[in-house]
Design a protein around this motif. Structure first.
Motif, mmCIF file in Angstrom:
data_model
loop_
_atom_site.group_PDB
_atom_site.id
_atom_site.type_symbol
_atom_site.label_atom_id
_atom_site.label_comp_id
_atom_site.label_asym_id
_atom_site.label_seq_id
_atom_site.Cartn_x
_atom_site.Cartn_y
_atom_site.Cartn_z
ATOM 1 N N GLU A 6 9.485 -36.458 -28.594
ATOM 2 C CA GLU A 6 10.859 -36.900 -28.368
ATOM 3 C C GLU A 6 11.853 -35.809 -28.733
ATOM 4 N N GLN A 7 11.525 -34.984 -29.730
ATOM 5 C CA GLN A 7 12.403 -33.865 -30.093
ATOM 6 C C GLN A 7 12.466 -32.851 -28.959
ATOM 7 N N ARG A 8 11.315 -32.532 -28.396
ATOM 8 C CA ARG A 8 11.284 -31.582 -27.291
ATOM 9 C C ARG A 8 11.968 -32.165 -26.059
ATOM 10 N N LEU A 9 11.810 -33.458 -25.840
ATOM 11 C CA LEU A 9 12.445 -34.119 -24.711
ATOM 12 C C LEU A 9 13.967 -34.045 -24.816
ATOM 13 N N ALA A 10 14.490 -34.124 -26.028
ATOM 14 C CA ALA A 10 15.937 -34.042 -26.238
ATOM 15 C C ALA A 10 16.485 -32.673 -25.844
ATOM 16 N N GLU A 11 15.647 -31.652 -25.865
ATOM 17 C CA GLU A 11 16.067 -30.300 -25.505
ATOM 18 C C GLU A 11 15.899 -30.013 -24.017
ATOM 19 N N PHE A 12 15.292 -30.932 -23.274
ATOM 20 C CA PHE A 12 15.043 -30.722 -21.843
ATOM 21 C C PHE A 12 16.355 -30.615 -21.068
ATOM 22 N N GLN A 13 16.354 -29.747 -20.083
ATOM 23 C CA GLN A 13 17.433 -29.644 -19.109
ATOM 24 C C GLN A 13 16.994 -30.398 -17.855
ATOM 25 N N GLU A 14 17.889 -30.498 -16.881
ATOM 26 C CA GLU A 14 17.584 -31.198 -15.636
ATOM 27 C C GLU A 14 16.337 -30.620 -14.956
ATOM 28 N N VAL A 15 16.246 -29.316 -14.916
ATOM 29 C CA VAL A 15 15.113 -28.666 -14.243
ATOM 30 C C VAL A 15 13.799 -28.956 -14.966
ATOM 31 N N ASP A 16 13.832 -29.116 -16.284
ATOM 32 C CA ASP A 16 12.621 -29.425 -17.048
ATOM 33 C C ASP A 16 12.059 -30.791 -16.686
ATOM 34 N N TYR A 17 12.945 -31.755 -16.443
ATOM 35 C CA TYR A 17 12.491 -33.085 -16.027
ATOM 36 C C TYR A 17 11.773 -32.988 -14.683
ATOM 37 N N TRP A 18 12.352 -32.210 -13.770
ATOM 38 C CA TRP A 18 11.756 -32.090 -12.449
ATOM 39 C C TRP A 18 10.408 -31.371 -12.504
ATOM 40 N N VAL A 19 10.333 -30.290 -13.292
ATOM 41 C CA VAL A 19 9.100 -29.504 -13.375
ATOM 42 C C VAL A 19 7.983 -30.286 -14.053
ATOM 43 N N ASN A 20 8.287 -31.021 -15.106
ATOM 44 C CA ASN A 20 7.258 -31.723 -15.872
ATOM 45 C C ASN A 20 6.905 -33.100 -15.328
ATOM 46 N N PHE A 21 7.907 -33.826 -14.796
ATOM 47 C CA PHE A 21 7.674 -35.214 -14.423
ATOM 48 C C PHE A 21 7.878 -35.514 -12.940
#
Length: 113
Positions: A6-21
């Motif tokens: 959850e800590q790492r998720l809080a640091e995610f940017q928009e592009v990180d959501y797309w790349v990972n999920f």
């Protein structure tokens, strides 16, 4: 060890959501809200303790769907049984199908209301 906390998720940017999920940040938040609402409806009296949080349930389902990870590898990462992962993925997909937030499902065939 979980790769996405959850800590790492809080640091995610928009592009990180797309790349990972494979979803946008807005879609992820809408999915999480739908899951929380469905969980509260199912457990009106008393919520149950689970080792896997609602955020984790959504993350592991998206990892399973988008990255084609096996349930075994996800179970080892979350340190729970294969059955727990299977049940969680099935419940999350069914809930998101019913909320019209998923077009199709890997584990479910139909919507239930």
């Amino acid at each position: 060890m979980r790769t996405i906390t959850e800590q790492r998720l809080a640091e995610f940017q928009e592009v990180d959501y797309w790349v990972n999920f494979g979803v946008t940040m807005c879609q992820f938040e809408n999915m999480l809200e739908a899951l929380n609402v469905a969980y509260q409806k199912e457990h009106k009296r008393k919520p149950r303790f689970t080792k896997v949080t609602m955020v984790d349930k959504l993350i592991l389902t998206l990892l399973y769907r988008f990255q084609y990870r096996s349930m075994d590898s996800i179970a080892k990462e979350y340190e729970v049984s294969w059955d727990t992962i299977s049940d969680n993925i099935h419940w999350v997909e069914q809930t998101l199908l019913n909320a019209d937030l998923l077009e199709s499902s890997v584990t479910c065939v139909y919507k239930t209301k």
